[in-house]
Design a protein around this motif. Structure first.
Motif, PDB file in Angstrom:
ATOM      1  N   LEU A  49      12.236  -4.720   8.274  1.00 11.91           N
ATOM      2  CA  LEU A  49      10.914  -4.087   8.404  1.00 11.91           C
ATOM      3  C   LEU A  49      10.768  -3.533   9.799  1.00 11.91           C
ATOM      4  O   LEU A  49       9.893  -2.488  10.022  1.00 11.91           O
ATOM      5  N   GLU A  50      11.143  -4.187  10.807  1.00 11.72           N
ATOM      6  CA  GLU A  50      11.252  -3.622  12.204  1.00 11.72           C
ATOM      7  C   GLU A  50      11.552  -2.219  12.307  1.00 11.72           C
ATOM      8  O   GLU A  50      10.859  -1.360  13.040  1.00 11.72           O
ATOM      9  N   GLY A  87       0.717  -1.200  -0.224  1.00 14.80           N
ATOM     10  CA  GLY A  87      -0.114  -0.049   0.054  1.00 14.80           C
ATOM     11  C   GLY A  87       0.682   1.164  -0.047  1.00 14.80           C
ATOM     12  O   GLY A  87       2.125   1.160  -0.154  1.00 14.80           O
ATOM     13  N   PRO A  88       0.183   2.390   0.283  1.00 17.72           N
ATOM     14  CA  PRO A  88      -1.135   2.702   0.360  1.00 17.72           C
ATOM     15  C   PRO A  88      -2.092   2.689  -0.747  1.00 17.72           C
ATOM     16  O   PRO A  88      -1.743   2.628  -1.695  1.00 17.72           O
ATOM     17  N   TRP A 109       4.492  -0.778  12.683  1.00 11.43           N
ATOM     18  CA  TRP A 109       3.440  -1.606  12.639  1.00 11.43           C
ATOM     19  C   TRP A 109       2.124  -0.935  13.198  1.00 11.43           C
ATOM     20  O   TRP A 109       2.031  -0.324  14.302  1.00 11.43           O
ATOM     21  N   PRO A 110       0.964  -1.381  12.207  1.00  9.71           N
ATOM     22  CA  PRO A 110       0.892  -1.803  10.866  1.00  9.71           C
ATOM     23  C   PRO A 110       1.525  -1.116   9.940  1.00  9.71           C
ATOM     24  O   PRO A 110       1.751   0.115  10.119  1.00  9.71           O
ATOM     25  N   SER A 111       2.089  -1.695   8.839  1.00  6.93           N
ATOM     26  CA  SER A 111       2.874  -1.106   7.930  1.00  6.93           C
ATOM     27  C   SER A 111       2.040  -1.307   6.562  1.00  6.93           C
ATOM     28  O   SER A 111       1.139  -2.031   6.223  1.00  6.93           O
TER      29      SER A 111
END
Length: 200
Positions: free
Chosen positions: A165-166, A65-66, A171-173
């Motif tokens: 990613l962390e 996304g977005p 989060w949420p991503s």
């Protein structure tokens, strides 16, 4: 209704949303793809990710996304990298072969199966005791099934290509949504532990 998020991730411009129609529909559940295991040629090596399981990673192709109006898509991810699927042949109608495939279209049936199990959990009366009790059974609304899939999701830690990613995404991503679906995280069964409290 579940839709595959698509396989259009653009590493050259990761901020551009690539989830398209119909996965970007407001009330649907868009499903991205994660790496499925630590075995075989799955494009992930634990030696390059110390302390991280390959299954903790988002597949490199999974669309993100977005949406054009800024919504998070996909909402969840499921194994979709090098999945053993049913094979078919135009030359023979009586084949029972399998074929290795990948894509969010492989992850979506996994999530659809999870959705069916959630529905069966309530229909059979496992809620709230964790034991099948027919008099507790009811037919859950789609919104409840969607909420449980999202609520039990577990955060992924990285990408196929070692992108973190962390540290890079809250989060949420827009890459993994709420994470990897995991039913036992919030559907308690009698004699088990580790589930979140579930109030319906």
């Amino acid at each position: 209704i579940l839709f595959a998020a698509g396989n259009g991730y653009q590493s050259s411009d990761p901020e551009v949303g690539t989830v398209g129609f119909p996965a970007n529909a407001k009330s649907s559940l868009a499903v991205g793809a994660s790496v499925n295991s630590n075995t075989g040629n799955n494009g992930c090596s634990e030696s390059t990710k110390p302390g991280m399981q390959c299954a903790d990673n988002l597949a490199y192709f999974s669309s993100n996304g977005p949406t054009r109006d800024g919504r998070i898509k996909p909402e969840v991810v499921a194994p979709g990298r090098l999945i053993r699927s049913a094979g078919s042949s135009a030359s023979s109608v009586n084949t029972c072969s399998t074929i290795q495939m990948q894509g969010t279209s492989m992850a979506t049936p996994v999530t659809a199966g999870n959705a069916v199990l959630i529905r069966q959990y309530f229909v059979d009366g496992f809620y709230p005791s964790g034991t099948a009790t027919p008099e507790d059974g009811f037919n859950p609304m789609g919104a409840l099934v969607k909420a449980i899939l999202i609520n039990g999701a577990q955060t992924l830690k990285g990408y196929y290509d070692d992108y973190d990613l962390e540290s890079e995404n809250a989060w949420p991503s827009m890459q993994q949504g709420y994470g990897l679906t995991q039913l036992n995280a919030n559907l308690p069964l009698d004699g088990t532990s580790g589930s979140k409290n579930l109030l319906v």
